[in-house]
Write a protein that holds these residues in place. Structure first.
Motif, PDB file in Angstrom:
ATOM      1  N   PRO A   1      -9.564  44.271  -2.649  1.00 40.10           N
ATOM      2  CA  PRO A   1     -10.481  43.407  -1.893  1.00 40.10           C
ATOM      3  C   PRO A   1     -10.664  43.872  -0.448  1.00 40.10           C
ATOM      4  N   TYR A   2     -11.850  43.653   0.083  1.00 42.10           N
ATOM      5  CA  TYR A   2     -12.156  44.056   1.454  1.00 42.10           C
ATOM      6  C   TYR A   2     -12.999  42.979   2.127  1.00 42.10           C
ATOM      7  N   THR A   3     -13.080  43.024   3.450  1.00 38.76           N
ATOM      8  CA  THR A   3     -13.858  42.046   4.202  1.00 38.76           C
ATOM      9  C   THR A   3     -15.025  42.665   4.949  1.00 38.76           C
ATOM     10  N   ASN A   4     -14.953  43.981   5.234  1.00 37.71           N
ATOM     11  CA  ASN A   4     -15.999  44.632   6.026  1.00 37.71           C
ATOM     12  C   ASN A   4     -16.142  46.071   5.558  1.00 37.71           C
ATOM     13  N   ALA A   5     -17.326  46.411   5.052  1.00 36.75           N
ATOM     14  CA  ALA A   5     -17.569  47.774   4.575  1.00 36.75           C
ATOM     15  C   ALA A   5     -18.235  48.641   5.634  1.00 36.75           C
ATOM     16  N   GLY A   6     -18.455  48.093   6.830  1.00 29.20           N
ATOM     17  CA  GLY A   6     -19.098  48.853   7.898  1.00 29.20           C
ATOM     18  C   GLY A   6     -18.319  48.776   9.197  1.00 29.20           C
ATOM     19  N   LEU A   7     -17.001  48.768   9.099  1.00 35.51           N
ATOM     20  CA  LEU A   7     -16.145  48.669  10.272  1.00 35.51           C
ATOM     21  C   LEU A   7     -16.309  49.906  11.158  1.00 35.51           C
TER      22      LEU A   7
END
Length: 324
Positions: A277-283
């Motif tokens: 799981p992830y929260t931000n794909a453009g960090l």
């Protein structure tokens, strides 16, 4: 990317005759893919092979030149990073994809002094061994072996089973040609399947869509192999095994006979697929645009892997297709 397929093939090998395992062992390349570990962890891994759950690291690359265990030139990065979890009961498995752009702590190795970076940079700085060390530190999961698969080998595999049928839940537009795969089902030959799996810009979710497409093709190959009866026919299986073997580099200490025995009871329907799981794909980071993992959910997933309850966790946390 060939993790699930390898499991099914190894199961077929165990059922079809260990003479094929010997052929397999003679074809794969061997390298030092695992880092040194404390004696207690080595003992724990040995116990896992006897009676515990197993966790294998599978890396995907585009070139056999990248498959060494030592330092790799900057720029050579693993395209696919997966944990292959084999349950203690030996009747089910889970394939966990780790986004290659995950922004994590990468331990010191090679010319890298340690610190935050994209996880696939570990391969560039210290090869498979540093990647394994990074994954171990990230997940807390004891790794019981490692393998590297040549990404392009899936092309030959698809052709070997006379093509596959893949059903896509969204439109995919190729960045290499004018090909467009509309939402729906498509018959793919090896070249088309390879092109389809390489897309990451014109697919929902970017690299997450790319990982999902890889899973769709692998599932389709497994379904085709299963329907053909090849897994129970040693002669038919031999050609498929040779294709896989030619594409693999395996850690020197990984016994393929033990792996074949461990997975022989796993059916294709008992293999689960998931992504961390992830929260931000453009960090935004010093290493460029990266993926920020969901600290709470990913920690829960990793705990479930360690506790051999990942199937229960996945049932309680179903994953959706990118863009849905």
């Amino acid at each position: 990317m060939l993790g699930v397929l390898l499991l099914v093939m190894a199961g077929g090998l165990a059922g079809g005759g260990y003479f094929l395992v010997s052929r397999y062992e003679g074809k794969v390349e061997r390298a030092d893919l695992m880092p040194s570990v404390p004696p207690e962890e080595a003992a724990r891994s040995e116990q896992n092979w006897e009676s515990g759950a197993l966790n294998l690291l599978l890396l995907g690359s585009d070139s056999r030149a990248e498959e060494t265990g030592g330092d790799s030139p900057i720029g050579e990065r693993s395209d696919t990073i997966m944990l292959v979890h084999i349950a203690r009961s030996r009747d089910k498995a889970a394939i966990i994809s780790i986004p290659r752009d995950s922004y994590v702590d990468v331990p010191a190795g090679g010319s890298w002094t340690g610190g935050k970076n994209k996880i696939n940079a570990a391969f560039a700085f210290g090869g498979a061994a540093l990647t394994a060390k990074t994954v171990r530190q990230l997940t807390g999961v004891t790794l019981d072996g490692a393998m590297i698969a040549n990404f392009a080998s899936i092309r030959d595999m698809v052709d070997a089973v006379d093509g596959v049928n893949v059903c896509v839940p969204y439109d995919v537009r190729s960045t290499f040609s004018d090909k467009v795969w509309k939402q729906g089902c498509h018959d793919l030959d090896g070249g088309q399947a390879e092109e389809f799996m390489r897309q990451r810009y014109e697919v929902p979710g970017g690299d997450f869509g790319r990982m999902y497409n890889q899973q769709l093709v692998v599932k389709a190959v497994i379904a085709k192999v299963s329907r053909s009866g090849a897994l129970s026919d040693p002669l038919a299986l031999d050609g498929l095994v040779s294709l896989v073997a030619d594409s693999l580099t395996v850690d020197r200490d990984l016994e393929l006979r033990d792996l074949a025995f461990a997975v022989k009871g796993i059916k294709p329907s008992a293999i689960s697929y998931a992504t961390v799981p992830y929260t931000n794909a453009g960090l935004r980071t010093s290493a460029g645009s990266a993926v920020k993992l969901d600290a709470k959910k990913s920690a829960a997933m990793f705990t479930a892997i360690k506790d051999d309850t990942i199937d229960q966790w996945l049932a309680a946390n179903p994953q959706k297709a990118p863009g849905s």
